[in-house]
Design a protein around this motif. Structure first.
Motif, short mmCIF file in Angstrom:
data_model
loop_
_atom_site.label_atom_id
_atom_site.label_comp_id
_atom_site.label_asym_id
_atom_site.label_seq_id
_atom_site.Cartn_x
_atom_site.Cartn_y
_atom_site.Cartn_z
N LEU A 89 45.75 36.55 38.95
CA LEU A 89 45.88 38.00 38.81
C LEU A 89 47.04 38.55 39.63
CD1 LEU A 89 42.10 39.01 38.88
CD2 LEU A 89 43.65 39.07 36.91
N ILE A 90 47.26 37.97 40.80
CA ILE A 90 48.40 38.41 41.62
C ILE A 90 49.71 37.96 40.99
CG2 ILE A 90 49.52 38.20 43.87
CD1 ILE A 90 46.94 39.83 43.92
N LYS A 91 49.73 36.74 40.47
CA LYS A 91 50.95 36.20 39.87
C LYS A 91 51.39 37.03 38.66
CE LYS A 91 53.00 31.83 38.36
NZ LYS A 91 52.76 30.39 38.09
N ALA A 92 50.44 37.62 37.98
CA ALA A 92 50.78 38.46 36.82
C ALA A 92 51.60 39.68 37.23
CB ALA A 92 49.50 38.90 36.12
N ARG A 93 51.52 40.05 38.50
CA ARG A 93 52.27 41.22 38.98
C ARG A 93 53.52 40.86 39.77
NH1 ARG A 93 48.99 46.02 39.21
NH2 ARG A 93 47.57 45.84 37.43
N CYS A 94 53.51 39.70 40.43
CA CYS A 94 54.66 39.38 41.29
C CYS A 94 55.44 38.16 40.80
CB CYS A 94 54.20 39.16 42.73
SG CYS A 94 53.27 37.65 42.99
N ASP A 95 55.04 37.59 39.65
CA ASP A 95 55.75 36.50 38.99
C ASP A 95 55.62 35.14 39.69
OD1 ASP A 95 56.63 38.22 36.99
OD2 ASP A 95 58.40 38.78 38.14
N VAL A 96 55.91 35.10 40.98
CA VAL A 96 55.93 33.81 41.66
C VAL A 96 55.05 33.85 42.91
CG1 VAL A 96 57.36 32.11 42.86
CG2 VAL A 96 58.26 33.30 40.86
N ILE A 97 54.22 32.81 43.04
CA ILE A 97 53.45 32.59 44.26
C ILE A 97 53.94 31.27 44.85
CG2 ILE A 97 51.17 32.04 45.19
CD1 ILE A 97 49.96 33.89 43.15
N PRO A 98 54.29 31.25 46.12
CA PRO A 98 54.79 30.00 46.72
C PRO A 98 53.88 28.81 46.41
CG PRO A 98 54.99 31.80 48.28
CD PRO A 98 54.23 32.35 47.10
N GLU A 99 54.47 27.71 45.97
CA GLU A 99 53.69 26.53 45.59
C GLU A 99 52.84 26.01 46.74
OE1 GLU A 99 56.13 23.53 43.92
OE2 GLU A 99 56.79 24.76 42.21
N VAL A 169 52.33 42.34 48.90
CA VAL A 169 52.30 42.32 47.43
C VAL A 169 51.19 43.23 46.92
CG1 VAL A 169 51.83 40.90 45.40
CG2 VAL A 169 53.33 40.03 47.20
N ILE A 170 50.03 43.11 47.51
CA ILE A 170 48.89 43.95 47.10
C ILE A 170 49.20 45.42 47.35
CG2 ILE A 170 46.49 44.52 47.67
CD1 ILE A 170 46.15 41.46 48.24
N GLU A 172 52.10 46.90 47.39
CA GLU A 172 53.17 47.40 46.53
C GLU A 172 52.83 47.36 45.04
OE1 GLU A 172 56.48 44.98 47.56
OE2 GLU A 172 56.49 45.62 49.67
N LYS A 173 52.02 46.38 44.63
CA LYS A 173 51.81 46.15 43.20
C LYS A 173 50.46 46.62 42.66
CE LYS A 173 55.71 43.76 42.83
NZ LYS A 173 56.86 44.20 41.98
N PHE A 174 49.52 46.96 43.54
CA PHE A 174 48.18 47.33 43.09
C PHE A 174 47.74 48.65 43.70
CE2 PHE A 174 48.42 42.80 42.53
CZ PHE A 174 47.64 42.52 41.42
N THR A 175 46.98 49.39 42.93
CA THR A 175 46.30 50.55 43.49
C THR A 175 44.98 50.07 44.10
OG1 THR A 175 45.05 51.03 41.47
CG2 THR A 175 47.25 52.03 41.68
N LYS A 176 44.36 50.92 44.87
CA LYS A 176 43.08 50.56 45.47
C LYS A 176 42.04 50.27 44.39
CE LYS A 176 39.76 52.12 48.98
NZ LYS A 176 39.39 53.22 49.92
N GLU A 177 42.08 51.04 43.31
CA GLU A 177 41.13 50.86 42.21
C GLU A 177 41.38 49.54 41.48
OE1 GLU A 177 41.18 54.73 43.69
OE2 GLU A 177 42.90 53.63 42.82
N GLU A 178 42.64 49.20 41.29
CA GLU A 178 42.97 47.93 40.63
C GLU A 178 42.55 46.74 41.50
OE1 GLU A 178 46.90 49.17 37.99
OE2 GLU A 178 47.12 48.64 40.11
#
Length: 272
Positions: A89-99, A169-170, A172-178
């Motif tokens: 779910l996080i990757k869908a918003r920030c594209d890349v998560i460190p391997e 990331v959270i 900047e990319k998500f609201t509290k509700e999301e």
């Protein structure tokens, strides 16, 4: 529904990355991470002498019972949730998560398994055989301490690395509700059996790092009334009895299940 009467006092987060909560997003990673750090600190402290030297079979059994039934499954579940729900779910918003985030999980699980496997080494090699000698038990206890210390250091570093990456990331990319929708997915995936272990573990630690007001207004208030009732009257009391007290017995001089241990006399404490 009134909250439990006896809860831990507020001390603030133990995270060095988020030492103070200034924004709702700060709580995202602290919620699952702080109970892990709490347990790591308790485990490391109570495996030290004079509490634990491996020579008392009842203490060896008590430690591994706590480790296998509480710490190991809770940490394992946390990593599984990250891999299957949180990371995608996080990757869908920030594209890349460190391997390394996922790679670290594999190494940490191996360390957790290694510690779990040590229980058999405190027992006779064959059925009816002789148990390890006192000297061998002391050596095993020292090996266990070293393995736990290494795992704890690696796990703490991993938790803080996640906090450094995911918290902004959270924010900047998500609201509290999301973000709450993510939490709801995680809770739903846990089911009653999973939440029976995770919810009291999280709440108990949350009283320490976030304080009673936050727990009541932000966490417990969002729970459905039936779940809150089960937490207060069943899950949390069981957690205190089985998980908290289950490890704290290492402080006792004698097995509380025996006549010698009925007094619940404690060993003089030492610095962690």
């Amino acid at each position: 529904m009134a909250p439990p009467k006896h809860v831990p006092a507020f001390v603030g987060p133990t995270s060095t990355v988020i030492p103070v909560v200034n924004h709702w997003s700060d709580t995202s990673m602290l919620t699952p991470h702080e109970p892990i750090r709490d347990d790591l600190a308790r485990m490391e402290r109570l495996l030290q002498a004079p509490f634990f030297d491996g020579t008392q079979p009842w203490k060896v059994a008590a430690f591994f019972k706590w480790y296998n039934r509480w710490f190991y499954p809770n940490v394992h579940h946390h990593h599984d949730v990250e891999e299957t729900i949180f990371f995608p779910l996080i990757k869908a918003r920030c594209d890349v998560i460190p391997e390394r985030m996922s790679a670290d999980h594999e190494g940490l699980i191996h360390m957790l398994d290694d510690i779990k496997g040590m229980e058999l080494r405190f027992q006779p090699l064959t059925k009816g055989g002789s148990p390890p000698s006192m000297a061998e038990r002391r050596n095993l206890a020292e090996e266990l301490r070293q393995k736990v210390a290494h795992m704890a250091a690696e796990l703490r570093e991993h938790l803080e690395e996640e906090e450094r990456f995911f918290t902004p990331v959270i924010r900047e990319k998500f609201t509290k509700e999301e973000h709450q929708q993510i939490i709801d997915k995680i809770i739903k995936a846990g089911g009653l059996s999973g939440n029976a272990k995770m919810a009291p573990w999280i709440v108990h630690s949350m009283y320490k790092w976030a304080g009673k007001d936050y727990v009541e207004k932000e966490f417990r208030a969002s729970m459905p009334a039936p779940i809150r009732f089960i937490l207060d009257h069943f899950w949390y009391p069981k957690y205190l009895k089985k998980c908290v007290a289950g490890l704290d017995v290492l402080e006792l001089v004698a097995d509380p299940k025996t006549s010698a241990g009925k007094s619940m006399k404690r060993i003089s404490s030492v610095e962690p």
